[in-house]
Scaffold this active site. Structure first.
Site, PDB file in Angstrom:
ATOM      1  N   LYS A 199      16.631  38.244  26.004  1.00 22.79           N
ATOM      2  CA  LYS A 199      16.780  39.656  25.480  1.00 22.79           C
ATOM      3  C   LYS A 199      15.661  39.922  24.288  1.00 22.79           C
ATOM      4  O   LYS A 199      15.583  38.942  23.399  1.00 22.79           O
ATOM      5  CB  LYS A 199      18.097  39.727  24.748  1.00 22.79           C
ATOM      6  N   ARG A 209      23.242  51.726  19.632  1.00 28.04           N
ATOM      7  CA  ARG A 209      23.628  51.426  18.188  1.00 28.04           C
ATOM      8  C   ARG A 209      24.075  52.821  17.825  1.00 28.04           C
ATOM      9  O   ARG A 209      25.048  52.628  16.875  1.00 28.04           O
ATOM     10  CB  ARG A 209      22.261  50.959  17.320  1.00 28.04           C
ATOM     11  N   LYS A 224      15.684  42.760  14.211  1.00 29.47           N
ATOM     12  CA  LYS A 224      16.427  41.570  14.917  1.00 29.47           C
ATOM     13  C   LYS A 224      15.342  40.293  15.458  1.00 29.47           C
ATOM     14  O   LYS A 224      15.800  39.536  16.149  1.00 29.47           O
ATOM     15  CB  LYS A 224      17.451  41.815  15.930  1.00 29.47           C
ATOM     16  N   LYS A 255      16.758  41.716  29.498  1.00 29.54           N
ATOM     17  CA  LYS A 255      16.992  43.005  28.758  1.00 29.54           C
ATOM     18  C   LYS A 255      15.813  43.196  27.539  1.00 29.54           C
ATOM     19  O   LYS A 255      15.727  42.454  27.011  1.00 29.54           O
ATOM     20  CB  LYS A 255      18.283  42.969  28.093  1.00 29.54           C
ATOM     21  N   SER A 281      20.027  51.516  26.959  1.00 26.78           N
ATOM     22  CA  SER A 281      20.413  53.019  26.316  1.00 26.78           C
ATOM     23  C   SER A 281      18.932  53.753  26.187  1.00 26.78           C
ATOM     24  O   SER A 281      19.064  54.992  26.589  1.00 26.78           O
ATOM     25  CB  SER A 281      21.159  52.987  24.943  1.00 26.78           C
ATOM     26  N   TYR A 320      23.697  52.756  32.690  1.00 27.05           N
ATOM     27  CA  TYR A 320      24.291  53.668  32.191  1.00 27.05           C
ATOM     28  C   TYR A 320      24.488  54.724  33.335  1.00 27.05           C
ATOM     29  O   TYR A 320      25.412  55.663  33.601  1.00 27.05           O
ATOM     30  CB  TYR A 320      23.976  54.547  30.893  1.00 27.05           C
TER      31      TYR A 320
HETATM   32  C1  PBG Z   1      24.251  43.871  20.600  1.00 24.43           C
HETATM   33  C2  PBG Z   1      23.748  44.542  22.036  1.00 24.43           C
HETATM   34  C3  PBG Z   1      22.732  45.341  21.862  1.00 24.43           C
HETATM   35  C4  PBG Z   1      22.850  45.883  23.258  1.00 24.43           C
HETATM   36  C5  PBG Z   1      23.860  45.175  23.957  1.00 24.43           C
HETATM   37  N1  PBG Z   1      24.298  44.262  23.138  1.00 24.43           N
HETATM   38  C6  PBG Z   1      22.048  46.138  20.975  1.00 24.43           C
HETATM   39  C7  PBG Z   1      21.008  45.057  19.992  1.00 24.43           C
HETATM   40  O1  PBG Z   1      20.994  44.316  20.308  1.00 24.43           O
HETATM   41  O2  PBG Z   1      20.935  45.555  19.033  1.00 24.43           O
HETATM   42  C8  PBG Z   1      21.903  47.116  23.561  1.00 24.43           C
HETATM   43  C9  PBG Z   1      22.310  47.804  24.876  1.00 24.43           C
HETATM   44  C10 PBG Z   1      21.659  49.244  25.127  1.00 24.43           C
HETATM   45  O3  PBG Z   1      20.583  49.321  24.426  1.00 24.43           O
HETATM   46  O4  PBG Z   1      21.850  49.773  25.890  1.00 24.43           O
HETATM   47  N2  PBG Z   1      24.477  42.570  20.885  1.00 24.43           N
END
Ligand code: PBG
Length: 331
Positions: A199, A209, A224, A255, A281, A320
């Site tokens: 990720k 978010r 992050k 991801k 997203s 989605y």
């Molecule tokens: C958080 C999490 C995130 C997503 C899934 N789980 C956001 C992040 O890491 O800030 C993102 C999913 C998306 O953007 O569709 N643990």
């Protein structure tokens, strides 16, 4: 005119729809899709402006959606809560509550749809006031081992509620092994674990978010990078993902998806585990935004974006678009 003397004419295999169907190497059916869904504790479901067509659902509306998803052959949903601000604190304690929104939803969903696979995120960000995925240490950074301890409790509560797969999305070191051991110690040996294995610290999580109400404090995009992967690094991503496999993950995830097809392809060559990818997203929102302006064809861009992820090596995809893809799917 005289034809070229060509032995090889690859276009022969593309001459008609029927021939192209015979020659197709990649197939994507709704059964390989997971719909990420947002739930909230409110009277009504509400739209999320940056995620067209996606809502923060009430649990009862979600049950109705699941009815449709099963008819469309979508195999699974992934649950994300939009937690009331009053329930958030610096430690994200609500995540550990056996009766929190997600755990209540898991019980309801399993009662009504035992054959719909359920995935729940394991990370603290929807529950913390600061929006980070874990507990902050004295230095202001997310503290690895204390966070892992909290996440094991969170995962145990989800397992007790009946989740099929816990999906740690936090990127702490050692969390997959710790969660696996905790679940097994409780007798939850059948509860699976899908690791957000690679990720990345991506700019493509913005609308998510917004949806869970974590996020851009004072308009800043939450950083992050001390735990999520550097987008520059492929070797490091594979190394981290293979650690999750060694620690007992049942499936690995990459991801975001569309920008990281090389990582998917590399991992596909290195692991025998099922591989998934999360079309985030931001990837979804950018296709919608361009389509709204008439700059892209929504359905064609949707289908191509998903097919590419499948072709690169994903066995299943969190997207989605799951519902709209399934609604338009012709087998
Ligand atoms: C958080 C999490 C995130 C997503 C899934 N789980 C956001 C992040 O890491 O800030 C993102 C999913 C998306 O953007 O569709 N643990």
């Amino acid at each position: 005119m005289t034809p070229l003397t060509l032995i090889h004419r690859p276009r022969r295999n593309r001459r008609s729809a029927a021939i192209r169907a015979l020659m197709a190497e990649t197939h994507l059916s709704p059964a390989q899709l997971v719909w990420p869904v947002f739930i909230h504790d409110a009277a009504d479901s509400v739209d999320i402006p940056s995620l067209p067509g996606i809502k923060r659902f009430t649990v009862s509306d979600l049950l109705r959606e699941c009815e449709t998803l099963r008819k469309l052959n979508v195999s699974a949903i992934a649950l994300f809560p939009a937690v009331e601000p009053a329930l958030k604190d610096a430690d994200g304690r609500e995540a550990l509550n056996p009766d929190n929104l997600v755990n209540r939803a898991i019980r309801e969903l399993k009662k009504h749809f035992p054959d719909l696979a359920l995935i729940a995120d394991v990370a603290l960000d929807p529950y913390t006031t600061h929006g980070h995925d874990g507990l902050l240490g004295a230095d202001g950074d997310v503290a690895n081992d204390a966070t892992v301890a909290a996440l094991t409790v969170m995962a145990r509560r989800q397992a007790e509620a009946g989740i099929d797969y816990v999906a740690p999305s936090d990127m702490m070191d050692g969390r997959v092994g710790a969660i696996r051991r905790a679940l097994d110690a409780d007798g939850h040996t059948s509860t699976g674990l899908i690791a957000y294995a690679a990720k990345f610290a991506s700019a493509y999580y913005g609308p998510f978010r917004d949806a869970v109400g974590s996020h851009r404090q004072r308009g800043d995009y939450l950083d992050k990078r001390t735990y999520q992967l550097n987008p520059a690094n492929a070797r490091e991503a594979v190394r981290d993902a293979l650690l999750d496999e060694a620690e007992g993950a049942d499936a690995l995830m990459v991801k975001p998806a569309g920008l990281y097809l090389d990582i998917l392809a590399k991992l596909r060559a290195k692991t025998l585990l099922p591989l998934s990818a999360y079309q985030t997203s931001g990837e979804y929102a950018q296709i919608h935004a361009a389509a709204d302006r008439g700059w892209l064809d929504l359905a064609a861009a949707r289908d191509e974006s998903l097919l590419a992820i499948k072709r690169a090596g994903a066995d299943f995809i969190l997207t989605y678009f799951a519902k709209s893809y399934a609604e338009n799917y012709k087998s």
